[in-house]
Design a protein around this motif. Structure first.
Motif, PDB file in Angstrom:
ATOM      1  N   THR A  81       0.838  -1.188   0.000  1.00 12.59           N
ATOM      2  CA  THR A  81       0.000   0.000   0.000  1.00 12.59           C
ATOM      3  C   THR A  81       0.880   1.247   0.000  1.00 12.59           C
ATOM      4  OG1 THR A  81      -0.097   0.026   2.408  1.00 12.59           O
ATOM      5  CG2 THR A  81      -1.827  -1.190   1.249  1.00 12.59           C
ATOM      6  N   LEU A  82       0.258   2.390  -0.116  1.00 14.74           N
ATOM      7  CA  LEU A  82       0.981   3.654  -0.211  1.00 14.74           C
ATOM      8  C   LEU A  82       1.345   4.140   1.185  1.00 14.74           C
ATOM      9  CD1 LEU A  82      -1.219   5.306  -2.996  1.00 14.74           C
ATOM     10  CD2 LEU A  82       0.929   4.047  -3.265  1.00 14.74           C
ATOM     11  N   GLY A  83       2.474   3.662   1.689  1.00 12.63           N
ATOM     12  CA  GLY A  83       2.875   3.992   3.052  1.00 12.63           C
ATOM     13  C   GLY A  83       3.077   5.472   3.287  1.00 12.63           C
ATOM     14  N   ASN A  84       3.643   6.177   2.301  1.00 14.20           N
ATOM     15  CA  ASN A  84       3.860   7.609   2.471  1.00 14.20           C
ATOM     16  C   ASN A  84       2.539   8.375   2.517  1.00 14.20           C
ATOM     17  OD1 ASN A  84       6.598   7.291   2.575  1.00 14.20           O
ATOM     18  ND2 ASN A  84       6.980   7.964   0.473  1.00 14.20           N
ATOM     19  N   VAL A  85       1.590   7.961   1.692  1.00  9.34           N
ATOM     20  CA  VAL A  85       0.279   8.606   1.706  1.00  9.34           C
ATOM     21  C   VAL A  85      -0.407   8.368   3.051  1.00  9.34           C
ATOM     22  CG1 VAL A  85      -1.970   8.757   0.573  1.00  9.34           C
ATOM     23  CG2 VAL A  85       0.077   8.354  -0.795  1.00  9.34           C
ATOM     24  N   ASP A  86      -0.281   7.152   3.560  1.00  9.26           N
ATOM     25  CA  ASP A  86      -0.801   6.862   4.903  1.00  9.26           C
ATOM     26  C   ASP A  86      -0.210   7.818   5.926  1.00  9.26           C
ATOM     27  OD1 ASP A  86      -2.374   4.767   4.057  1.00  9.26           O
ATOM     28  OD2 ASP A  86      -1.087   3.181   4.855  1.00  9.26           O
ATOM     29  N   GLU A 134       0.732   2.104  15.194  1.00  6.39           N
ATOM     30  CA  GLU A 134       1.405   0.913  14.687  1.00  6.39           C
ATOM     31  C   GLU A 134       1.375   0.928  13.162  1.00  6.39           C
ATOM     32  OE1 GLU A 134      -0.012  -2.713  16.448  1.00  6.39           O
ATOM     33  OE2 GLU A 134      -0.111  -1.840  18.467  1.00  6.39           O
ATOM     34  N   LEU A 135       2.557   0.810  12.559  1.00  8.05           N
ATOM     35  CA  LEU A 135       2.701   0.800  11.102  1.00  8.05           C
ATOM     36  C   LEU A 135       3.636  -0.334  10.681  1.00  8.05           C
ATOM     37  CD1 LEU A 135       3.108   4.645  10.494  1.00  8.05           C
ATOM     38  CD2 LEU A 135       1.094   3.268   9.962  1.00  8.05           C
ATOM     39  N   ARG A 136       3.336  -1.534  11.117  1.00  7.50           N
ATOM     40  CA  ARG A 136       4.186  -2.680  10.780  1.00  7.50           C
ATOM     41  C   ARG A 136       4.142  -2.959   9.276  1.00  7.50           C
ATOM     42  NH1 ARG A 136       5.318  -7.377  14.711  1.00  7.50           N
ATOM     43  NH2 ARG A 136       5.645  -6.276  16.679  1.00  7.50           N
ATOM     44  N   ASN A 137       5.311  -3.243   8.741  1.00  7.30           N
ATOM     45  CA  ASN A 137       5.458  -3.625   7.327  1.00  7.30           C
ATOM     46  C   ASN A 137       4.984  -2.530   6.369  1.00  7.30           C
ATOM     47  OD1 ASN A 137       6.337  -6.430   7.937  1.00  7.30           O
ATOM     48  ND2 ASN A 137       4.255  -6.595   8.743  1.00  7.30           N
ATOM     49  N   VAL A 150       8.050  -2.224  13.061  1.00  8.64           N
ATOM     50  CA  VAL A 150       8.658  -3.496  12.699  1.00  8.64           C
ATOM     51  C   VAL A 150       8.321  -3.861  11.245  1.00  8.64           C
ATOM     52  CG1 VAL A 150       8.612  -5.985  13.132  1.00  8.64           C
ATOM     53  CG2 VAL A 150       8.716  -4.381  15.051  1.00  8.64           C
ATOM     54  N   GLY A 151       9.326  -4.256  10.501  1.00  6.54           N
ATOM     55  CA  GLY A 151       9.099  -4.696   9.130  1.00  6.54           C
ATOM     56  C   GLY A 151       9.001  -3.578   8.107  1.00  6.54           C
ATOM     57  N   SER A 152       9.082  -2.338   8.553  1.00  8.25           N
ATOM     58  CA  SER A 152       8.989  -1.204   7.613  1.00  8.25           C
ATOM     59  C   SER A 152      10.368  -0.988   6.977  1.00  8.25           C
ATOM     60  CB  SER A 152       8.505   0.046   8.352  1.00  8.25           C
ATOM     61  OG  SER A 152       7.197  -0.167   8.859  1.00  8.25           O
ATOM     62  N   SER A 153      10.622  -1.716   5.917  1.00  9.77           N
ATOM     63  CA  SER A 153      11.971  -1.878   5.389  1.00  9.77           C
ATOM     64  C   SER A 153      12.495  -0.681   4.591  1.00  9.77           C
ATOM     65  CB  SER A 153      12.028  -3.127   4.505  1.00  9.77           C
ATOM     66  OG  SER A 153      11.079  -3.035   3.459  1.00  9.77           O
ATOM     67  N   TYR A 154      11.650   0.300   4.303  1.00  7.63           N
ATOM     68  CA  TYR A 154      12.117   1.469   3.575  1.00  7.63           C
ATOM     69  C   TYR A 154      12.706   2.525   4.506  1.00  7.63           C
ATOM     70  CZ  TYR A 154       9.765  -0.278  -0.610  1.00  7.63           C
ATOM     71  OH  TYR A 154       9.388  -1.040  -1.692  1.00  7.63           O
ATOM     72  N   LEU A 155      12.557   2.337   5.801  1.00 11.76           N
ATOM     73  CA  LEU A 155      13.115   3.266   6.779  1.00 11.76           C
ATOM     74  C   LEU A 155      14.577   2.928   7.052  1.00 11.76           C
ATOM     75  CD1 LEU A 155      10.188   3.422   9.379  1.00 11.76           C
ATOM     76  CD2 LEU A 155      10.834   5.201   7.739  1.00 11.76           C
ATOM     77  N   THR A 156      15.353   3.946   7.381  1.00 15.60           N
ATOM     78  CA  THR A 156      16.751   3.738   7.762  1.00 15.60           C
ATOM     79  C   THR A 156      16.920   4.075   9.237  1.00 15.60           C
ATOM     80  OG1 THR A 156      17.456   6.015   7.284  1.00 15.60           O
ATOM     81  CG2 THR A 156      17.446   4.441   5.442  1.00 15.60           C
ATOM     82  N   SER A 157      17.995   3.612   9.820  1.00 11.72           N
ATOM     83  CA  SER A 157      18.244   3.890  11.234  1.00 11.72           C
ATOM     84  C   SER A 157      18.413   5.384  11.477  1.00 11.72           C
ATOM     85  CB  SER A 157      19.485   3.132  11.713  1.00 11.72           C
ATOM     86  OG  SER A 157      20.624   3.490  10.943  1.00 11.72           O
ATOM     87  N   VAL A 158      19.069   6.069  10.541  1.00 12.56           N
ATOM     88  CA  VAL A 158      19.252   7.520  10.674  1.00 12.56           C
ATOM     89  C   VAL A 158      17.910   8.238  10.569  1.00 12.56           C
ATOM     90  CG1 VAL A 158      20.280   9.564   9.606  1.00 12.56           C
ATOM     91  CG2 VAL A 158      21.610   7.454   9.790  1.00 12.56           C
ATOM     92  N   GLY A 159      17.084   7.798   9.630  1.00 15.40           N
ATOM     93  CA  GLY A 159      15.767   8.414   9.450  1.00 15.40           C
ATOM     94  C   GLY A 159      14.886   8.255  10.669  1.00 15.40           C
ATOM     95  N   VAL A 160      14.912   7.074  11.266  1.00 15.97           N
ATOM     96  CA  VAL A 160      14.101   6.832  12.462  1.00 15.97           C
ATOM     97  C   VAL A 160      14.620   7.667  13.636  1.00 15.97           C
ATOM     98  CG1 VAL A 160      13.442   5.112  14.196  1.00 15.97           C
ATOM     99  CG2 VAL A 160      13.335   4.536  11.759  1.00 15.97           C
TER     100      VAL A 160
END
Length: 279
Positions: A198-203, A218-221, A245-255
């Motif tokens: 789904t469109l995670g950024n739009v969410d 909660e925004l898993r995956n 958890v599972g949100s693979s487009y995020l980076t450690s720096v971004g979080v």
């Protein structure tokens, strides 16, 4: 009265029975006390005992998961919901179900204005038709779980956010790829129900714009990126709990950068950055 060894439970007062039955789930009351006597059935129908319908324990303990996706099972869930609404006489406050449809959810929205908790996870036949009614008719909503219900779009979330200003908890978790792969093997599960991308950024932008009062998210995956996450954190500055958890487009720096603006954050579940690096 019964003997000391065998007390006569039928002589308990209504107040005592209500206290005892309140410790049972609605399903257990239906399968037990309601079948004992007319008096107990009458007590089980007291509106104070029917303010909550929570089927999550039954779902978690069941093993026949593929049948859940069939129209026959959805009708059973819908019938259970309608019965619970009627038993509550419109006083239903908490509804936790899976695999329901627009028909039963509209029934809830039209009769239960005091609804505060709504879980409609894994409900591919719930969409804007019923969610609009929930948003407009249930302004006291505090908690919403729409995990893995992909027909509940950003438009639905916007309606809820605009009309339900008491909303504190939102769960918008998606299926992990492994679950999608498993479900694709079953005939009951139509492929359009498994569009987990789904469109995670739009969410994220929708939540940030219309649900700024959230404390638990909660925004898993999810497929949201660092930029959208930063925007979300700035807009929803009251967040105390985050699950990514599972949100693979995020980076450690971004979080790290995004959460730096969340002064009230108490707990965060982060993606496995090492795993996403090599995928």
């Amino acid at each position: 009265m019964g003997s000391s060894l065998y007390p006569d439970w039928t002589e308990l007062t209504r107040e005592c029975l209500i206290d005892i039955f309140s410790r049972l789930s609605m399903g257990k009351r239906w399968d037990g006390p309601m079948l004992v006597s007319k008096k107990w059935m009458d007590v089980c129908q007291d509106t104070s005992l029917n303010a909550v319908l929570d089927l999550e324990a039954e779902f978690l303990s069941s093993t026949d998961t593929t049948y859940w996706w069939s129209p026959e099972f959805e009708e059973k869930v819908d019938s259970t919901i309608r019965f619970a609404v009627d038993q509550s006489q419109g006083e239903l406050k908490e509804l936790r179900v899976r695999h329901c449809t627009n028909q039963s959810l509209s029934y809830v929205a039209e009769r239960c204005p005091n609804l505060e908790v709504l879980w409609v996870k894994y409900s591919p036949k719930v969409n804007i038709e019923s969610m609009r009614k929930i948003a407009l008719n249930c302004p006291k909503l505090k908690e919403l779980d729409i995990s893995c219900s992909y027909e509940i779009t950003c438009e639905c979330m916007e309606l809820v956010g605009t009309n339900c200003k008491n909303l504190q908890v939102l769960k918008r978790n998606l299926m992990p790829p492994s679950e999608v792969a498993r479900l694709k093997r079953y005939a009951y599960v139509q492929k359009q129900y498994l569009s987990f991308e789904t469109l995670g950024n739009v969410d994220a932008y929708t939540i940030g714009r219309h649900m700024r009062q959230l404390k638990h998210l909660e925004l898993r995956n999810s497929t949201l990126t660092d930029k959208a996450f930063a925007h979300l954190c700035k807009r929803c500055s009251n967040l105390e709990y985050l699950d990514l958890v599972g949100s693979s487009y995020l980076t450690s720096v971004g979080v790290a950068n995004g959460t730096s603006s969340l002064k009230n954050l108490k707990e965060i579940k982060k993606p496995d950055f090492a795993a996403t690096l090599f995928n």
